[in-house]
Design a protein around this motif. Structure first.
Motif, short mmCIF file in Angstrom:
data_model
loop_
_atom_site.label_atom_id
_atom_site.label_comp_id
_atom_site.label_asym_id
_atom_site.label_seq_id
_atom_site.Cartn_x
_atom_site.Cartn_y
_atom_site.Cartn_z
N ALA A 228 0.84 -1.21 0.00
CA ALA A 228 0.00 0.00 0.00
C ALA A 228 0.88 1.25 0.00
CB ALA A 228 -0.92 -0.01 1.22
N MET B 39 2.24 1.76 -3.54
CA MET B 39 1.20 2.24 -4.46
C MET B 39 0.86 3.69 -4.18
SD MET B 39 -0.84 1.89 -6.93
CE MET B 39 -0.81 0.17 -7.39
N ALA B 40 0.73 4.02 -2.88
CA ALA B 40 0.39 5.40 -2.50
C ALA B 40 1.47 6.36 -3.01
CB ALA B 40 0.23 5.49 -0.99
N GLU C 127 -8.96 4.88 -0.51
CA GLU C 127 -9.18 4.26 -1.84
C GLU C 127 -8.03 3.32 -2.17
OE1 GLU C 127 -10.05 6.76 -5.15
OE2 GLU C 127 -11.72 7.75 -4.13
N VAL C 128 -6.80 3.76 -1.87
CA VAL C 128 -5.63 2.92 -2.18
C VAL C 128 -5.68 1.63 -1.34
CG1 VAL C 128 -3.12 2.75 -1.97
CG2 VAL C 128 -4.15 4.84 -2.87
#
Ligand SMILES: Nc1ncnc2c1ncn2[C@@H]1O[C@H](COP(=O)(O)OP(=O)(O)O)[C@@H](O)[C@H]1O
Ligand SMILES: CC(=O)N[C@@H](CCC(=O)OP(=O)(O)O)C(=O)O
Length: 261
Positions: A47, A50-51, A73-74
């Protein structure tokens, strides 16, 4: 009175999940566990990556991620989507009849949005209630539940929830019905006297030793909430708790740390 059935609750963290080969080996070991079992997975490392890739700035306080609307959302996409479905598919390939859940599915885990006097954690949940009857029914029909770190407030809001805490709360709830062993698997062989020295595994951890090593800063970061959860679970009815490498799932003699009160 009839003896309770045994169940194993296993938590797997972000460092293993982020390593495709390690995850594969872990899932093969997990699938081979005899009897009833539940898997709880994190994925904090994925996470965070991705963030960052979309320009968000991850922030953790006391092992909890500050979760604004964009970060929520992520984490929903990564935990409840990509990681959860990938793990379920791999467990199916290992002949475990896995089914993936967030806490909203079947109202399995309801949380309260964290209300801290000075820190706004955003959309972070503290577990309030586990739907133990539904979970027990699923387990008794042969399903292997796989939980991600997303819960809900029963008012339509998803909440990001620390995966160690989910494992601990599920283990406590299940201990009303089953004899529970809770295993926290991560990349090291156990809780260490020296976090840099894998040969320094502490065989038995109790609250006194924990307080001492925490004060000396030999235990720090993610290990602090993990051990807090362990002592809480043991005091609330969980029968056995181990921390270590996933080798311990298949080898009863593997080195690991056992938690004691
Ligand atoms: N004494 C210690 N022994 C082992 N690990 C420790 C210790 N102190 C701190 N840690 C850290 O705790 C981390 C495990 O907690 P956490 O980050 O929550 O991992 P996971 O989510 O993978 O379970 C380890 O990666 C290690 O860096
Ligand atoms: C609120 C909160 O902190 N949620 C965690 C949930 C994932 C998790 O716990 O992942 P690991 O087990 O891999 O650390 C987070 O977003 O990092």
């Amino acid at each position: 009175m009839q003896n309770k059935k045994s169940i194993t609750v296993v938590k797997i963290g972000g460092n293993i999940i982020d390593d495709a080969q390690e995850l594969k080996h872990f899932l093969a070991d997990f699938a081979k566990i005899d009897g009833l079992k539940v898997l709880v997975h994190g994925g904090g490392k994925s996470a965070t990556k991705m963030a960052q890739s979309i320009g968000l700035v991850p922030q953790m306080i006391d092992g909890r991620r500050i979760t604004d609307a964009a970060m929520l959302e992520v984490v929903v996409m990564i935990y409840a989507g990509q990681i959860n479905k990938d793990i379920v598919a791999q467990l199916q390939a290992n002949n475990a009849n896995a089914m993936g859940f967030s806490g909203a599915d079947g109202n399995l885990i309801q949380s309260d949005k964290r209300n801290h006097p000075t820190i706004d954690y955003g959309f972070v949940g503290d577990v309030k209630k586990v739907n133990t009857p539904l979970l027990a029914t699923l387990l008794n029909t042969g399903i292997v539940p796989v939980f991600c770190a997303i819960t809900h407030d029963k008012n339509g809001q998803l909440l990001n929830t620390n995966a160690d805490t989910i494992a601990s709360e599920l283990a406590i709830a299940l201990s009303q019905v089953f004899e529970v062993t809770l295993s926290y698997c991560f990349e090291k062989p156990g809780v260490l006297y020296d976090a840099e020295d894998d040969s320094s595994v502490i065989a038995k951890m109790n609250p006194e030793l924990y307080a001492k090593l925490k004060a000396e800063k030999a235990i720090h970061s993610g290990m602090i909430p993990k051990l807090d959860n362990c002592f809480n679970s043991l005091s609330k009815g969980v029968q056995k708790i181990k921390i270590g490498h996933h080798k311990m799932l298949q080898d009863a003699n593997a080195v690991c740390t056992t938690i004691e009160l």
